[in-house]
Design an enzyme around this catalytic site. Structure first.
Site, PDB file in Angstrom:
ATOM      1  N   GLU A 199       0.907   3.899   1.795  1.00 39.38           N
ATOM      2  CA  GLU A 199       1.715   3.997   3.160  1.00 39.38           C
ATOM      3  C   GLU A 199       2.917   3.137   3.546  1.00 39.38           C
ATOM      4  O   GLU A 199       4.034   3.583   4.059  1.00 39.38           O
ATOM      5  CB  GLU A 199       0.880   3.889   4.381  1.00 39.38           C
ATOM      6  CG  GLU A 199      -0.634   4.787   4.230  1.00 39.38           C
ATOM      7  CD  GLU A 199      -1.673   4.205   3.681  1.00 39.38           C
ATOM      8  OE1 GLU A 199      -2.938   4.120   3.963  1.00 39.38           O
ATOM      9  OE2 GLU A 199      -1.456   3.307   2.580  1.00 39.38           O
ATOM     10  N   HIS A 203       1.027  -1.103  -0.152  1.00 37.66           N
ATOM     11  CA  HIS A 203       0.030  -0.096   0.040  1.00 37.66           C
ATOM     12  C   HIS A 203       0.782   1.091  -0.199  1.00 37.66           C
ATOM     13  O   HIS A 203       2.191   1.171   0.512  1.00 37.66           O
ATOM     14  CB  HIS A 203      -0.950  -0.076   1.065  1.00 37.66           C
ATOM     15  CG  HIS A 203      -2.009  -0.908   1.328  1.00 37.66           C
ATOM     16  ND1 HIS A 203      -2.775  -1.183   2.071  1.00 37.66           N
ATOM     17  CD2 HIS A 203      -2.013  -1.988   0.156  1.00 37.66           C
ATOM     18  CE1 HIS A 203      -3.770  -2.007   1.736  1.00 37.66           C
ATOM     19  NE2 HIS A 203      -3.342  -2.817   0.833  1.00 37.66           N
TER      20      HIS A 203
END
Length: 156
Positions: free
Chosen positions: A58, A56
């Site tokens: 992040e 992801h």
């Protein structure tokens, strides 16, 4: 006031990274990590391209920042991300000791900063707490995601 200006600046950069994800056929989410006015990490969604379900935006940004800083802990940093983090990303944010999270659009299906789960900031059971600000460029972030999914559902 100054926080708002900086939040918009770095969220705009995260939106640019989200466009990069979209250009690569990924869900358009981008993330930027800043400490003391300097970008120390960037990422965009890459699970399809990297064959990695944990890639992801992040997580990619946290990995980038940790490698650049030579430390898996990122104290006194702020993570800007276009979409509210999921539980996996929230856990990584906590373990990295990120000080602040600023996100754009809420994720009503899996957000872990209050939309579905409240891992950030309110879960007192963790030994680290992350300050959270939401809604920075929220409509722009949300529209980018809506447009992506509309285009995917459109008949060929």
């Amino acid at each position: 006031m100054m926080d708002d200006v900086l939040d918009r600046k770095y969220m705009a950069r995260a939106l640019m990274l989200a466009r990069r994800a979209e250009a690569e056929g990924e869900v358009p989410v981008g993330a930027v990590i800043v400490r003391e006015g300097k970008v120390i990490g960037e990422g965009w969604n890459r699970p399809i391209a990297s064959h990695d379900p944990s890639a992801h935006a992040e997580i990619v940004a946290l990995r980038d920042a940790a490698a650049r800083e030579g430390n898996y802990r990122l104290p006194n940093s702020t993570l800007y991300v276009t979409l509210e983090p999921c539980p996996m990303c929230a856990g990584a944010i906590i373990h990295a000791r990120v000080a602040q999270l600023v996100f754009g659009a809420r994720d009503p299906k899996g957000g872990a900063a209050g939309s579905v789960f409240s891992l950030l900031p309110s879960d007192h059971r963790f030994n680290h707490r992350v300050a959270v600000r939401s809604g920075t460029l929220a409509e722009t972030c949300a529209e980018q995601l809506r447009a992506f999914f509309r285009a995917r559902r459109a008949p060929d």
